[in-house]
Design an enzyme around this catalytic site. Structure first.
Site, PDB file in Angstrom:
ATOM      1  N   GLU A   1     -48.296 -21.833  41.958  1.00 52.42           N
ATOM      2  CA  GLU A   1     -47.177 -22.902  42.041  1.00 52.42           C
ATOM      3  C   GLU A   1     -47.586 -23.902  41.002  1.00 52.42           C
ATOM      4  OE1 GLU A   1     -45.284 -26.336  44.997  1.00 52.42           O
ATOM      5  OE2 GLU A   1     -47.381 -26.314  44.648  1.00 52.42           O
TER       6      GLU A   1
ATOM      7  N   ASP B   1     -45.334 -23.726  73.893  1.00 52.81           N
ATOM      8  CA  ASP B   1     -45.842 -25.028  73.918  1.00 52.81           C
ATOM      9  C   ASP B   1     -44.741 -25.998  72.774  1.00 52.81           C
ATOM     10  OD1 ASP B   1     -46.564 -24.187  71.242  1.00 52.81           O
ATOM     11  OD2 ASP B   1     -48.525 -24.825  71.294  1.00 52.81           O
TER      12      ASP B   1
ATOM     13  N   ASP C   1     -42.252 -19.677  68.552  1.00 48.23           N
ATOM     14  CA  ASP C   1     -43.302 -20.046  69.278  1.00 48.23           C
ATOM     15  C   ASP C   1     -43.383 -18.702  70.417  1.00 48.23           C
ATOM     16  OD1 ASP C   1     -44.879 -21.144  70.988  1.00 48.23           O
ATOM     17  OD2 ASP C   1     -43.350 -22.795  71.829  1.00 48.23           O
TER      18      ASP C   1
ATOM     19  N   ASP D   1     -51.975 -18.869  51.761  1.00 45.30           N
ATOM     20  CA  ASP D   1     -51.587 -19.942  50.900  1.00 45.30           C
ATOM     21  C   ASP D   1     -53.155 -20.259  50.509  1.00 45.30           C
ATOM     22  OD1 ASP D   1     -50.439 -22.189  49.494  1.00 45.30           O
ATOM     23  OD2 ASP D   1     -48.970 -21.987  51.055  1.00 45.30           O
TER      24      ASP D   1
ATOM     25  N   HIS E   1     -40.619 -24.105  51.829  1.00 41.29           N
ATOM     26  CA  HIS E   1     -40.683 -25.383  52.520  1.00 41.29           C
ATOM     27  C   HIS E   1     -40.830 -26.777  52.087  1.00 41.29           C
ATOM     28  CE1 HIS E   1     -44.381 -24.604  50.685  1.00 41.29           C
ATOM     29  NE2 HIS E   1     -44.901 -25.771  50.974  1.00 41.29           N
ATOM     30  N   ASP E   2     -40.350 -26.870  50.791  1.00 42.50           N
ATOM     31  CA  ASP E   2     -40.392 -28.159  50.023  1.00 42.50           C
ATOM     32  C   ASP E   2     -38.969 -28.534  49.633  1.00 42.50           C
ATOM     33  OD1 ASP E   2     -43.096 -28.450  50.005  1.00 42.50           O
ATOM     34  OD2 ASP E   2     -43.756 -27.352  48.330  1.00 42.50           O
TER      35      ASP E   2
ATOM     36  N   ASP F   1     -46.213 -20.024  66.046  1.00 48.08           N
ATOM     37  CA  ASP F   1     -47.725 -19.655  66.213  1.00 48.08           C
ATOM     38  C   ASP F   1     -47.670 -18.144  65.615  1.00 48.08           C
ATOM     39  OD1 ASP F   1     -46.729 -18.280  68.429  1.00 48.08           O
ATOM     40  OD2 ASP F   1     -47.239 -19.925  69.691  1.00 48.08           O
TER      41      ASP F   1
ATOM     42  N   ASP G   1     -51.443 -22.987  45.674  1.00 49.05           N
ATOM     43  CA  ASP G   1     -50.831 -24.338  45.781  1.00 49.05           C
ATOM     44  C   ASP G   1     -50.999 -25.168  44.588  1.00 49.05           C
ATOM     45  OD1 ASP G   1     -49.308 -26.221  47.547  1.00 49.05           O
ATOM     46  OD2 ASP G   1     -51.306 -27.330  47.434  1.00 49.05           O
TER      47      ASP G   1
HETATM   48  C1  GLC Z   1     -47.467 -28.199  47.474  1.00 46.76           C
HETATM   49  C2  GLC Z   1     -46.758 -27.503  48.757  1.00 46.76           C
HETATM   50  C3  GLC Z   1     -46.393 -28.827  49.446  1.00 46.76           C
HETATM   51  C4  GLC Z   1     -47.696 -29.770  49.630  1.00 46.76           C
HETATM   52  C5  GLC Z   1     -48.245 -30.023  48.380  1.00 46.76           C
HETATM   53  C6  GLC Z   1     -49.727 -30.616  48.446  1.00 46.76           C
HETATM   54  O1  GLC Z   1     -46.386 -28.755  46.673  1.00 46.76           O
HETATM   55  O2  GLC Z   1     -45.914 -26.691  48.325  1.00 46.76           O
HETATM   56  O3  GLC Z   1     -46.138 -28.312  50.582  1.00 46.76           O
HETATM   57  O4  GLC Z   1     -47.381 -30.702  50.328  1.00 46.76           O
HETATM   58  O5  GLC Z   1     -48.677 -29.008  47.344  1.00 46.76           O
HETATM   59  O6  GLC Z   1     -50.666 -29.657  48.834  1.00 46.76           O
HETATM   60 CA    CA Z   2     -47.010 -22.248  70.184  1.00 45.47          CA
END
Ligand code: GLC
Ligand code: CA
Length: 562
Positions: A260, A30, A26, A103, A333-334, A34, A206
């Site tokens: 992906e 806040d 950050d 992405d 992140h998943d 970012d 994605d």
């Molecule tokens: C992909 C992303 C995931 C998202 C999903 C829908 O799997 O990595 O985080 O929720 O697509 O966009």
């Molecule tokens: Ca911030």
């Protein structure tokens, strides 16, 4: 006959650091990560040894799925900064020799995207056909087919005004785009051009294998979630559409793509990524190696099975070699944190080093997720209302419907939820782990930050962070790490993952011990360690030339033969 080595390409020599912007750093106090925060950490990423950054979505978004629901593809979310700031970041990154990968989320938009708002105004609106609007069955009372969302729940949402349903394979707020509409494909190409013209170096695409749905949207097999998935994974026009994106856009730039692809196998992947005329993507994120402790999804848990993991790697490493290129990752992140899954939190640093070695010494382009390099672990939030991830909440609801007890589901969520990977990055032992100067961070911080943080690990030569740095430096110096072939030893062992790599007369031997108990290791195939150089290890090795020894907990060694 001479071995056919992979062709040399710049994207094969990338090491990509993945940033999930909300939790990285950050910069304006806040409580939310970012662009300004990222700028302040560019040198950190650089010194790690990465030469590219992949940003999870930075675009304008209502954040129902934390950026994967985009309401404007050509602007930055105000909480993350401005387009101007993004351009500054891009210029700075390029100056430092870092590529930037965006992405690209085009299977769906946000329900707040202008196209969707238009599309729901009337059936003859020019945007109506940008999405899958369909009349219900049985006089409109039932959805058009039996599909269910991959974030458990129905895949169709009724709209009273139009008396029609729209399709959403993910959350209700993520309506699927109709890629069969040539105008939608034009939009996608223009979005790509917009970012490529600005100077970005590629895209992570994605759920790209979902974008072509079978004509007529036929019913799917009766699964409890993601029902209908066989009707849109690798759908009928997928190669045509991706080929179009390549020829009309990607070929005109120096850029890379990684798609992906849930449920992907090497055989099917080759249809997308085999090098040559028909190649559509450079690499693929498959999921098979993320299933060594679960069945398909992290919510259906099973004990970690090393042999399953080895089989998957062997398959991808050998089947793609010389034909196509692997993308290597253990976290994103998943996915819950890898030490908490395939490693051992009691041996956090040792098993973290083992896992790093196991995947970074393979052939492919490595991706490292923020915090992985310092060994962040699962936070294991105890109460349902502490979770913010929409798929966690929907999966909870599904499991309740399937009559699981609340306590049982919470036990699973602690290990399986995506929120485990989304806690703020732990920069220091100071206030809010150094993530924010605000009173509070937007999300829970893992209490282990006092121990597990960047600052402490930068100072400690034996830290996991410094191990990653060493490993990445070795990878950069020795082409055998990047371009070598792959041959497994100890195929049947449940504790040893041992493989060799060969390239232009050099050989690597990679030894990984997935056990906290001593295992007897002996070289096979006449290899003599006395003739090799020990490049890296996670313990001090007194006698590196010994061919027969008892291993230490989660021991790993990398030898180079010249
Ligand atoms: C992909 C992303 C995931 C998202 C999903 C829908 O799997 O990595 O985080 O929720 O697509 O966009
Ligand atoms: Ca911030």
């Amino acid at each position: 006959m001479d071995r056919i080595y992979p062709t040399r390409q710049w994207y094969k020599e990338l090491v990509v650091y993945q940033i999930w912007p909300r939790s990285f750093c950050d910069g304006n106090a806040d409580g939310i990560g970012d662009i300004k925060g990222v700028i302040s950490k560019i040198d950190y990423i650089k010194q790690l040894g990465a030469n590219a950054i992949w940003f999870s979505p930075l675009y304008k978004s209502p954040q129902k799925d934390y950026g994967y629901d985009i309401s404007d593809y050509r602007d930055i979310a105000p909480e993350y900064g401005t387009l101007e700031e993004f351009k500054q970041l891009l210029a700075l990154a390029h100056e430092k020799g870092l590529k930037i990968i965006m992405d690209l989320v085009v299977n769906h938009t946000s329900d707040q995207h202008q196209w969707f708002l238009e599309s729901r105004k009337s059936k003859d609106n020019p945007y109506h056909d940008y999405y899958f609007w369909r009349a219900g069955k049985k006089g409109g009372k039932k959805p058009p087919n039996n599909w269910l969302s991959t974030f458990p729940g129905p895949a169709w949402q009724y709209d009273e005004h139009l008396n029609e349903y729209y399709l959403h394979l993910f959350a209700v707020e993520q309506p699927d785009l109709n890629m069969d509409n040539p105008r939608v494909r034009e939009e996608v190409k223009n979005i790509m051009r917009f970012w490529l013209d600005m100077g970005v170096d590629g895209f992570r695409e994605d759920v790209i294998t979902f974008i072509s749905k079978k004509e007529g949207l036929p019913n799917g097999f009766p699964l409890p979630a993601a029902r209908g998935i066989e009707q849109y994974v690798n759908g009928p026009h997928i190669h045509e559409y991706l080929g179009e994106f390549r020829k009309e856009v990607l070929d005109r730039y120096t850029c890379m793509t990684v798609g992906e692809a849930p449920m992907m196998t090497p055989k099917v992947a080759l249809r997308y990524i085999e090098e040559g005329e028909n190649q559509q993507l450079n690499m693929m994120f498959h999921f098979q190696h993320m299933e060594a402790d679960c069945l398909f999804i992290s919510w259906i848990r099973r004990p970690f099975n090393l042999r399953k993991l080895k089989k998957v790697y062997d398959n991808w490493q050998t089947k793609l070699y010389g034909k196509a290129w692997n993308a290597l990752y253990l976290e994103n992140h998943d996915q819950p944190r890898i030490i908490s899954r395939y490693g051992d939190e009691c041996y956090r640093a040792e098993s973290g080093k083992l896992l790093a070695t196991m995947y970074l010494c393979q052939s492919g382009t490595p991706f490292i997720y923020q915090g992985q390099e310092i060994g962040m672990t699962n936070i294991r939030l105890p109460e349902l209302d502490m979770y913010v991830d929409i798929s966690t909440i929907n999966t909870y609801k599904l499991f309740r419907k399937l009559h699981f007890k609340h306590e049982t589901i919470m036990k699973i969520a602690k290990e399986a939820s995506r929120d485990n990977a989304r806690t703020p990055m732990q920069w220091s032992a100071g206030k809010n782990a150094g993530f924010t100067q605000a009173d509070k961070a937007w999300f829970h911080i893992n209490p282990n930050y006092t121990e597990v943080n960047v600052e402490a690990q930068l100072e400690d030569p034996d830290s996991l962070l410094n191990y990653y740095r060493k490993l990445l430096a070795l990878r950069k110096e020795n082409p055998v790490f990047v371009y070598g072939d792959f041959k497994m030893h100890y195929r049947r062992s449940k504790k040893l993952f041992v493989y060799e790599r060969n390239f232009e007369g050099e050989k690597l031997l990679v030894i990984c011990v997935f056990s906290d108990e001593p295992v007897r290791f002996r070289t096979t195939g006449g290899l003599k360690l006395a003739g090799a150089e020990l490049l890296l290890s996670n313990y001090t090795v007194d006698n590196p030339g010994e061919d027969d020894f008892l291993t230490k907990p989660y021991e790993t060694r990398v030898y180079l033969f010249r």
